[in-house]
Write a protein that holds these residues in place. Structure first.
Motif, PDB file in Angstrom:
ATOM      1  N   ALA A  45       0.904  -1.136   0.075  1.00  0.00           N
ATOM      2  CA  ALA A  45       0.040  -0.004   0.110  1.00  0.00           C
ATOM      3  C   ALA A  45       0.895   1.214   0.061  1.00  0.00           C
ATOM      4  O   ALA A  45       1.855   1.311   0.768  1.00  0.00           O
ATOM      5  CB  ALA A  45      -0.771  -0.015   1.101  1.00  0.00           C
ATOM      6  N   ALA A  46       0.666   2.317  -0.814  1.00  0.00           N
ATOM      7  CA  ALA A  46       1.407   3.417  -1.012  1.00  0.00           C
ATOM      8  C   ALA A  46       0.512   4.466  -1.345  1.00  0.00           C
ATOM      9  O   ALA A  46      -0.621   4.338  -1.944  1.00  0.00           O
ATOM     10  CB  ALA A  46       2.331   3.509  -2.081  1.00  0.00           C
ATOM     11  N   SER A  47       0.697   5.728  -0.775  1.00  0.00           N
ATOM     12  CA  SER A  47       0.073   6.686  -1.067  1.00  0.00           C
ATOM     13  C   SER A  47       1.074   8.177  -1.426  1.00  0.00           C
ATOM     14  O   SER A  47       2.029   8.264  -0.580  1.00  0.00           O
ATOM     15  CB  SER A  47      -0.921   7.239  -0.033  1.00  0.00           C
ATOM     16  N   VAL A  48       0.461   8.822  -2.239  1.00  0.00           N
ATOM     17  CA  VAL A  48       1.421  10.036  -2.879  1.00  0.00           C
ATOM     18  C   VAL A  48       0.443  11.360  -2.742  1.00  0.00           C
ATOM     19  O   VAL A  48      -0.709  11.174  -3.356  1.00  0.00           O
ATOM     20  CB  VAL A  48       1.880   9.726  -4.262  1.00  0.00           C
ATOM     21  N   GLU A  49       0.962  12.572  -2.016  1.00  0.00           N
ATOM     22  CA  GLU A  49       0.199  13.630  -2.084  1.00  0.00           C
ATOM     23  C   GLU A  49       1.103  14.654  -2.669  1.00  0.00           C
ATOM     24  O   GLU A  49       2.373  14.799  -2.336  1.00  0.00           O
ATOM     25  CB  GLU A  49      -0.055  13.983  -0.705  1.00  0.00           C
ATOM     26  N   ASP A  50       0.656  15.595  -3.480  1.00  0.00           N
ATOM     27  CA  ASP A  50       1.327  16.601  -4.233  1.00  0.00           C
ATOM     28  C   ASP A  50       0.984  17.822  -3.366  1.00  0.00           C
ATOM     29  O   ASP A  50      -0.019  18.383  -3.542  1.00  0.00           O
ATOM     30  CB  ASP A  50       0.748  16.581  -5.587  1.00  0.00           C
ATOM     31  N   GLU A  51       1.790  18.412  -2.450  1.00  0.00           N
ATOM     32  CA  GLU A  51       1.821  19.655  -1.702  1.00  0.00           C
ATOM     33  C   GLU A  51       2.422  20.857  -2.661  1.00  0.00           C
ATOM     34  O   GLU A  51       2.948  20.479  -3.615  1.00  0.00           O
ATOM     35  CB  GLU A  51       2.250  19.444  -0.326  1.00  0.00           C
ATOM     36  N   GLU A  52       2.274  21.879  -2.049  1.00  0.00           N
ATOM     37  CA  GLU A  52       2.856  23.085  -3.045  1.00  0.00           C
ATOM     38  C   GLU A  52       4.204  22.998  -3.131  1.00  0.00           C
ATOM     39  O   GLU A  52       4.713  23.464  -4.408  1.00  0.00           O
ATOM     40  CB  GLU A  52       2.544  24.343  -1.995  1.00  0.00           C
ATOM     41  N   THR A  53       5.335  22.613  -2.024  1.00  0.00           N
ATOM     42  CA  THR A  53       6.431  22.810  -2.244  1.00  0.00           C
ATOM     43  C   THR A  53       7.057  21.459  -2.198  1.00  0.00           C
ATOM     44  O   THR A  53       8.465  21.330  -2.465  1.00  0.00           O
ATOM     45  CB  THR A  53       7.233  23.499  -1.285  1.00  0.00           C
ATOM     46  N   ARG A  54       6.290  20.340  -1.912  1.00  0.00           N
ATOM     47  CA  ARG A  54       6.936  18.947  -1.800  1.00  0.00           C
ATOM     48  C   ARG A  54       5.878  17.867  -2.172  1.00  0.00           C
ATOM     49  O   ARG A  54       4.814  18.282  -2.457  1.00  0.00           O
ATOM     50  CB  ARG A  54       7.415  18.727  -0.546  1.00  0.00           C
ATOM     51  N   TYR A  55       6.494  16.743  -2.417  1.00  0.00           N
ATOM     52  CA  TYR A  55       5.511  15.493  -2.492  1.00  0.00           C
ATOM     53  C   TYR A  55       5.615  14.702  -1.204  1.00  0.00           C
ATOM     54  O   TYR A  55       6.632  14.652  -0.502  1.00  0.00           O
ATOM     55  CB  TYR A  55       6.046  14.593  -3.702  1.00  0.00           C
ATOM     56  N   SER A  56       4.719  13.997  -0.692  1.00  0.00           N
ATOM     57  CA  SER A  56       4.522  13.331   0.438  1.00  0.00           C
ATOM     58  C   SER A  56       4.284  12.223  -0.071  1.00  0.00           C
ATOM     59  O   SER A  56       3.257  11.817  -0.710  1.00  0.00           O
ATOM     60  CB  SER A  56       3.514  13.636   1.238  1.00  0.00           C
ATOM     61  N   LEU A  57       5.163  10.870   0.425  1.00  0.00           N
ATOM     62  CA  LEU A  57       4.900   9.496  -0.381  1.00  0.00           C
ATOM     63  C   LEU A  57       5.097   8.690   0.942  1.00  0.00           C
ATOM     64  O   LEU A  57       6.014   8.894   1.709  1.00  0.00           O
ATOM     65  CB  LEU A  57       6.178   9.223  -1.348  1.00  0.00           C
ATOM     66  N   GLN A  58       4.163   7.684   1.247  1.00  0.00           N
ATOM     67  CA  GLN A  58       3.948   6.763   2.346  1.00  0.00           C
ATOM     68  C   GLN A  58       3.977   5.282   1.779  1.00  0.00           C
ATOM     69  O   GLN A  58       3.130   5.290   0.788  1.00  0.00           O
ATOM     70  CB  GLN A  58       2.893   7.035   3.218  1.00  0.00           C
ATOM     71  N   LEU A  59       4.763   4.607   2.354  1.00  0.00           N
ATOM     72  CA  LEU A  59       4.729   3.314   1.430  1.00  0.00           C
ATOM     73  C   LEU A  59       4.774   2.232   2.799  1.00  0.00           C
ATOM     74  O   LEU A  59       5.783   2.326   3.762  1.00  0.00           O
ATOM     75  CB  LEU A  59       6.148   3.082   0.793  1.00  0.00           C
ATOM     76  N   ASP A  60       3.944   1.236   2.890  1.00  0.00           N
ATOM     77  CA  ASP A  60       3.709   0.184   3.924  1.00  0.00           C
ATOM     78  C   ASP A  60       4.885  -0.739   3.510  1.00  0.00           C
ATOM     79  O   ASP A  60       5.079  -1.317   2.217  1.00  0.00           O
ATOM     80  CB  ASP A  60       2.622  -0.490   3.904  1.00  0.00           C
TER      81      ASP A  60
END
Length: 133
Positions: A45-60
């Protein structure tokens, strides 16, 4: 028209596909595709978020220590792989719209979740003025 692959257990597919004429490329494609579907049920399971100045990625990645993981960043591509001595195999890659600023990025592993904060590299114009003589 759009097509999507429906996740099914591997036992619902006939892996003994033998066309009348030998088409090695077709057999390889079907074999790779069907084995990929079998692995989809156990996909990480992975999730990616596109924020204003960065990308947040979470991986199990349960059961892995930080010494057993490798994070490689090359331009706009981020790869997460497990090392050979890891108890399980992890291979994942993402391509982002902008290049990643490695110096301003961070990674944290906590409770089996790898969290990456990937800073976006701000594009710099390399336009120079040339004087006319």
């Amino acid at each position: 028209m759009f097509y999507t692959l429906a996740p099914r257990s591997s036992h619902t597919f006939n892996r003994n596909f033998s066309p009348a004429a030998g088409h090695g490329a077709l057999e390889k494609f079907l074999s790779d595709t069907l084995s990929g579907l079998a692995d989809a049920s156990s996909a990480k399971a992975a999730s990616v978020e596109d924020e204003e100045t960065r990308y947040s990625l979470q991986l199990d990645v349960p059961g892995l220590a930080r010494e057993q993981l490798s994070i490689d960043i090359e331009g706009d591509v981020v790869r997460v792989t497990s090392k050979a001595d890891a108890p399980r195999s992890v291979k994942a890659a993402w391509r982002f719209p902008l290049e990643i600023d490695v110096a301003a990025s961070t990674a944290k592993l906590e409770n089996g979740v790898l969290s990456l904060s990937l800073a976006k590299k701000i594009p710099v114009s390399n336009v120079s003025q040339l004087a006319i003589q």
